[in-house]
Structure formats: structure tokens, C-alpha cells
Motif scaffolding. Structure first.
Motif, short mmCIF file in Angstrom:
data_model
loop_
_atom_site.label_atom_id
_atom_site.label_comp_id
_atom_site.label_asym_id
_atom_site.label_seq_id
_atom_site.Cartn_x
_atom_site.Cartn_y
_atom_site.Cartn_z
N ASP A 1 -12.46 35.55 -77.74
CA ASP A 1 -12.61 35.01 -76.41
C ASP A 1 -14.04 35.10 -75.89
O ASP A 1 -14.29 35.02 -74.70
CB ASP A 1 -11.68 35.74 -75.43
CG ASP A 1 -11.93 37.22 -75.42
OD1 ASP A 1 -12.60 37.70 -76.34
OD2 ASP A 1 -11.45 37.88 -74.49
N VAL A 2 -15.03 35.28 -76.79
CA VAL A 2 -16.42 35.33 -76.35
C VAL A 2 -17.21 34.31 -77.14
O VAL A 2 -17.17 34.28 -78.35
CB VAL A 2 -17.02 36.74 -76.57
CG1 VAL A 2 -18.48 36.74 -76.14
CG2 VAL A 2 -16.25 37.76 -75.77
N CYS B 1 -20.73 33.74 -71.22
CA CYS B 1 -19.66 34.10 -72.15
C CYS B 1 -18.37 33.48 -71.66
O CYS B 1 -17.98 33.65 -70.50
CB CYS B 1 -19.50 35.62 -72.24
SG CYS B 1 -20.82 36.41 -73.18
N LEU B 2 -17.70 32.76 -72.54
CA LEU B 2 -16.47 32.09 -72.16
C LEU B 2 -15.34 33.09 -72.00
O LEU B 2 -15.02 33.83 -72.92
CB LEU B 2 -16.08 31.05 -73.21
CG LEU B 2 -17.04 29.87 -73.41
CD1 LEU B 2 -16.47 28.91 -74.44
CD2 LEU B 2 -17.31 29.15 -72.10
N LYS C 1 -11.90 29.17 -72.09
CA LYS C 1 -11.49 28.69 -73.41
C LYS C 1 -10.29 27.75 -73.31
O LYS C 1 -10.20 26.76 -74.03
CB LYS C 1 -11.14 29.88 -74.32
CG LYS C 1 -12.33 30.65 -74.81
CD LYS C 1 -11.97 31.59 -75.95
CE LYS C 1 -11.59 30.82 -77.20
NZ LYS C 1 -11.30 31.71 -78.34
N LEU C 2 -9.36 28.05 -72.40
CA LEU C 2 -8.22 27.17 -72.20
C LEU C 2 -8.66 25.79 -71.73
O LEU C 2 -8.20 24.76 -72.24
CB LEU C 2 -7.25 27.78 -71.18
CG LEU C 2 -6.35 28.91 -71.66
CD1 LEU C 2 -5.56 29.47 -70.48
CD2 LEU C 2 -5.39 28.44 -72.74
N LEU C 3 -9.58 25.77 -70.75
CA LEU C 3 -10.05 24.49 -70.23
C LEU C 3 -10.84 23.73 -71.28
O LEU C 3 -10.75 22.50 -71.38
CB LEU C 3 -10.90 24.72 -68.99
CG LEU C 3 -10.16 25.29 -67.77
CD1 LEU C 3 -11.11 25.60 -66.64
CD2 LEU C 3 -9.07 24.33 -67.31
N GLU D 1 -7.61 28.24 -61.08
CA GLU D 1 -8.21 29.56 -61.34
C GLU D 1 -7.19 30.53 -61.94
O GLU D 1 -7.57 31.52 -62.57
CB GLU D 1 -8.78 30.15 -60.06
CG GLU D 1 -9.99 29.40 -59.51
CD GLU D 1 -9.59 28.10 -58.80
OE1 GLU D 1 -8.38 27.92 -58.55
OE2 GLU D 1 -10.49 27.27 -58.55
N ALA D 2 -5.90 30.26 -61.74
CA ALA D 2 -4.85 31.16 -62.26
C ALA D 2 -4.26 30.63 -63.56
O ALA D 2 -3.25 31.15 -64.03
CB ALA D 2 -3.74 31.31 -61.21
N LEU D 3 -4.89 29.62 -64.16
CA LEU D 3 -4.33 28.99 -65.37
C LEU D 3 -4.13 29.99 -66.50
O LEU D 3 -3.09 30.01 -67.16
CB LEU D 3 -5.24 27.85 -65.83
CG LEU D 3 -4.82 27.13 -67.12
CD1 LEU D 3 -3.46 26.49 -66.96
CD2 LEU D 3 -5.87 26.08 -67.50
N ALA D 4 -5.13 30.84 -66.74
CA ALA D 4 -5.03 31.80 -67.85
C ALA D 4 -3.86 32.76 -67.64
O ALA D 4 -3.11 33.05 -68.57
CB ALA D 4 -6.34 32.57 -67.99
N ALA D 5 -3.71 33.24 -66.40
CA ALA D 5 -2.61 34.17 -66.11
C ALA D 5 -1.25 33.49 -66.28
O ALA D 5 -0.32 34.08 -66.85
CB ALA D 5 -2.76 34.72 -64.69
N ARG D 6 -1.12 32.25 -65.80
CA ARG D 6 0.15 31.53 -65.93
C ARG D 6 0.45 31.20 -67.39
O ARG D 6 1.60 31.25 -67.83
CB ARG D 6 0.12 30.25 -65.10
CG ARG D 6 -0.07 30.44 -63.60
CD ARG D 6 1.11 31.16 -62.94
NE ARG D 6 0.98 32.60 -63.03
CZ ARG D 6 0.24 33.32 -62.21
NH1 ARG D 6 -0.43 32.75 -61.25
NH2 ARG D 6 0.20 34.64 -62.36
N PHE D 7 -0.58 30.83 -68.15
CA PHE D 7 -0.39 30.55 -69.58
C PHE D 7 0.12 31.80 -70.29
O PHE D 7 1.06 31.74 -71.08
CB PHE D 7 -1.71 30.07 -70.19
CG PHE D 7 -1.63 29.74 -71.65
CD1 PHE D 7 -1.29 28.46 -72.06
CD2 PHE D 7 -1.90 30.70 -72.62
CE1 PHE D 7 -1.22 28.15 -73.41
CE2 PHE D 7 -1.83 30.40 -73.98
CZ PHE D 7 -1.49 29.12 -74.38
#
Length: 468
Positions: free
Chosen positions: A113-114, A139-140, A145-147, A407-413
């Protein structure tokens, strides 16, 4: 004497290399800073020692090894000693800054993830060292990374979508014309396009579309039997019964030819349509007219066409469908079970509900769904997780989670993955619109185990799923 000359020459070479190393490190301190110079010093020292070993005799190597180990030499480097130690308490931003300064010179290996890149101000000359400000590193995060995965892999260019839709419409018109001429006695409704391509929910490639073929029934001669009242007691699979056969004889309805045991057989209808698609339709002529190649899939249990138009590959599924009120039934019975069953489709409700929720709070549910579909599309084990399954998971999750901003996409994924693991552990995914329906009822135990294992691995490291 010759040996002494050789050693003196070698010593001069070593001094020259040492001087070059010292000069490099001194300038590195100016350009890279103290921390960066320290890491560069370590790497340079390793290279220097490799050269020393290659040019030294075995006796000299042994003597040097006895005097000082590599670890002790690293401790003697003033640059390493000069690296400032961070204070005991630092903010998250300060810690990130210190980590980034080291990553600029020696990026960490194995961190999914970096991903580090360098940026300069617009219009700044990259070759002019004096005018370059300290370089900022980005750093991503997993969110980024999802986007990035969505933009680079999942999203389909609008031109490709438009091209796929237009090709499908042209074929749909030709097939509709054939059915009207060949089967004029059967009251088919106007065929239309359906599926994720038409709802902007298709991913990776615009390669699949459904032809929805409505069947028009006489309401006085046919009635729908709810799934709970059928022989298999499954609320998802309905039956269509021919009524009053004792008073209104068989043959009064054009659909009577597909009756099996007093019920309209989805299998019999599909077999008749399959024969027409394979043997009756002049696909070479239609393909020549539309400048493409159309082939019916002979061995498929579904009514499928494969279309090639230059570089466009399109798979078409013909879906006989009947609607009664809010019920939509497809001629798609479960495999190896009663052939007279009709599957209730919730697709229209799924898409409508998902888009309504996103419209109400400017949410990213559709984006999350498309990323999940992209992950599963070509995965060797996760391809059985259809868009319908994933949509119901997100609809259930929306009942407990209200924050669906981008902004919450990573948490929901991450939560969606965890929820999927839970459903697979129970071998049950309740339908959002009817909790008595288990959407996983047709999956094999081996398939559930394989999918559960893959997703369980990804719970702690979801970046494993983002493989293009």
C-alpha cells in the motif's frame, strides 16, 4: 619488490576510491539531507567492500575481517551517528515526514500500500539543483490505491460503452424482426437491452449485455404460484400454472405448446429458442449487414451469442421474462431441479435502491460495487461472486453504516470484505428484499470454501485483491 609495488599501487587505488566515496557522501548530505545521506552511505560502503574483496588477496581479507566486522564499520560512520533521533512524542504528520525522507532514497520492499513518487513545482527545472526545493513525496494510502485501481482498471471509457450499446441495439433490432416473422403466433413483447452495461455498472470491459424478451400472457389463462407454495418450497423460484384446462382446452393459448404437467416450462421454452438461435437465424447475413461476426453458443445452457466487431468482444444473453405487478420472473431455473421453475429477479430493485441511496447522500456505493466487481471478475476463485451478490452485501451494509462519502471508501470496502467472509462462513446471504431467500443456495460447498479462504486472507491485507 614486485609484490611491494603491487601493494603500493593498490593502496593508491584504494585511497582514490575512498576519496571519491567521501566526496560523494559529503555532497549527498547537502542534496539528500542527513537521513538520506546516512542510508546512501550504507549502500556505498557495501559496494566499496565488495570491490575491496574482489581486489584483495585472501590473506588481506582475513586480516581485515579480524580487525573489524561490517556491523562495527557501520557504527563508525559519522553520517549514521548524525541521524537525529525523533523525540518520544510526535504527531502522525511528523512521523510520516520522517518515514518519507528515508523512503525517497531506499523505498521499502514488500509494502503493497505504499508507492512513492517525486513532485516539483510547476515550471521548475529538474536539472537545476540549486533552485530545487526539498522534494515532496506522496505515498499512496489504501484509499488512494482503490481510486487508482478504479480509474486504471475498473472504469470503462465512455466511447467503449457507447460502442457496445450501439452494437447490441443493432443486433437486438435484427433479432426482434426475425422473431416477429418466424414466430408471429407467439405474443412476444418489444425486446430491450438490460444488464449492468445499460446502468453504468459494468466493469473492466463493455463485454456483456442482456436481451430482455418479454412474454405476453393471457391473464385469464395463467397464474403465478409463489415460491413458498411450489414443490421445492424456495421463495426465489416461482411457477406459472395454466388455469381452467378442464374448461378451456389446451391450445387456446399460444404458450400451451410449452406446458409440462400443467405448468409453463422454462426449460421447454429455452430449448425452442435455442434451436432457433442455432439453426434458424441467418447470423452470417446479419453479421455482414452490421459489419461484425455473430456466433450462437451451441453448448451453453443459456441463450448466448458471441459477437466480434473489430476489437470489440460482446457476449449477449437472451432472457425470456414475464412481469406481473412488481414481480419479474426469468426463464432461468436452477440447475438439476424442477424444470418448470422461474427465477424471481431483483436486479431492477437492486440498481434502483443503490442509486437512490447514493443520490440521497452523495455516496460512493456504486464506486465500491464496481471495484468489488472488478476484483471478482477475472479472479480464479471469486468469479462466482456476481454483481447481484455484491450489491446485496452493500445494501445490507448500508443499513448499519451511514457514512458513504468518497473519503470513507477504503473503510467501506474493508467492511464489505469482512461482511462477505461472514456470509460465506454461514453459507447464507439473505436477499435484501426478502430475507427468506438465501442467494448462496446454488453455490457448491467447495466454491464457498475457496472464496471464503481468499477473502479471509484479504481481511488483514485487502491490497492483495487489487491485482490488475
Amino acid at each position: 619488490m614486485a609484490e611491494l609495488v603491487h601493494k603500493r599501487g593498490k593502496r593508491r587505488d584504494d585511497n582514490g576510491l575512498g576519496g571519491a566515496v567521501d566526496f560523494l557522501l559529503a555532497n549527498a548530505r547537502l542534496v539528500l539531507g542527513v537521513g538520506g545521506a546516512a542510508v546512501l552511505a550504507i549502500a556505498t560502503l557495501v559496494v566499496k567492500r565488495l570491490i575491496d574483496r574482489a581486489t584483495s588477496s585472501p590473506d588481506e581479507d582475513k586480516a581485515k575481517a579480524d580487525q573489524k566486522s561490517i556491523e562495527e564499520s557501520w557504527q563508525d560512520l559519522s553520517l549514521i551517528k548524525a541521524v537525529p533521533k525523533p523525540p518520544k512524542k510526535q504527531s502522525r504528520a511528523d512521523l510520516s515526514e520522517s518515514q518519507l525522507s528515508l523512503t525517497a532514497v531506499l523505498p521499502a520492499q514488500g509494502q503493497d500500500d505504499v508507492c512513492c513518487v517525486q513532485r516539483t513545482r510547476p515550471g521548475q527545472a529538474q536539472g537545476n539543483v540549486d533552485s530545487v526545493e526539498p522534494r515532496t513525496l506522496l505515498c499512496l494510502t489504501f484509499q488512494e490505491k482503490l481510486l487508482s485501481y478504479y480509474r486504471n482498471y475498473v472504469a470503462i471509457p465512455e466511447t467503449e460503452v457507447a460502442r457496445g450499446k450501439q452494437l447490441a441495439r443493432d443486433i437486438c433490432i435484427e433479432l426482434q424482426s426475425f422473431l416477429q416473422n418466424k414466430c408471429s403466433e407467439l405474443p412476444f413483447g418489444s425486446m430491450y437491452l438490460g444488464g449492468s452495461l445499460c446502468d453504468d455498472l459494468q466493469v473492466v470491459a463493455a463485454d456483456h449485455v442482456c436481451f430482455m424478451l418479454p412474454l405476453v400472457f393471457e391473464t385469464t389463462l395463467w397464474s403465478l404460484i409463489p415460491g413458498e407454495d411450489t414443490i421445492i418450497k424456495d421463495p426465489q423460484f416461482w411457477m406459472i400454472r395454466r388455469t381452467d384446462l378442464e374448461y378451456i382446452p389446451r391450445g387456446s393459448s399460444p404458450w400451451d405448446r410449452f406446458i409440462v404437467g400443467g405448468y409453463l416450462s422454462s426449460n421447454a421454452l429455452n430449448e425452442a429458442l435455442h434451436k432457433m438461435l442455432v439453426a434458424s437465424v441467418n447470423w452470417p447475413a446479419i453479421g455482414s449487414l452490421l459489419d461484425c461476426i455473430i456466433r450462437p453458443v451451441v453448448a451453453s445452457e443459456e441463450l448466448q451469442l458471441e459477437v466480434t466487431h473489430y476489437q470489440t468482444q460482446l457476449n449477449i444473453t437472451l432472457c425470456p421474462v414475464t412481469e406481473a405487478g412488481d414481480k419479474i420472473l426469468l426463464a432461468n431455473p436452477p440447475k438439476g431441479r424442477v424444470e418448470n421453475l422461474w427465477r424471481q429477479s431483483f436486479y431492477r430493485s437492486e440498481v434502483s435502491k443503490l442509486k437512490d441511496l447514493d443520490a440521497a447522500d452523495s455516496g460512493a456505493r456504486q464506486c465500491c460495487l464496481k471495484i468489488l466487481k472488478g476484483v471478482c471478475k477475472n479472479h480464479p476463485f471469486l468469479s462466482k461472486l456476481t454483481g447481484s451478490f455484491l450489491t446485496h452485501v452493500l445494501l445490507h451494509l448500508s443499513e448499519t453504516e451511514s457514512d458513504w462519502a468518497e473519503e470513507a471508501l477504503a473503510a467501506r470496502f474493508q467492511q464489505a470484505i469482512e461482511e462477505l467472509v461472514g456470509y460465506l462462513e454461514r453459507s447464507s446471504l439473505p436477499c435484501y428484499f426478502n430475507s427468506h431467500i438465501n442467494l448462496f443456495c446454488e453455490l457448491l460447498e467447495e466454491e464457498i470454501d475457496e472464496m471464503g479462504y481468499e477473502l479471509y486472507r484479504a481481511v488483514s491485507e485487502p491490497g492483495l485483491l487489487l491485482q490488475e
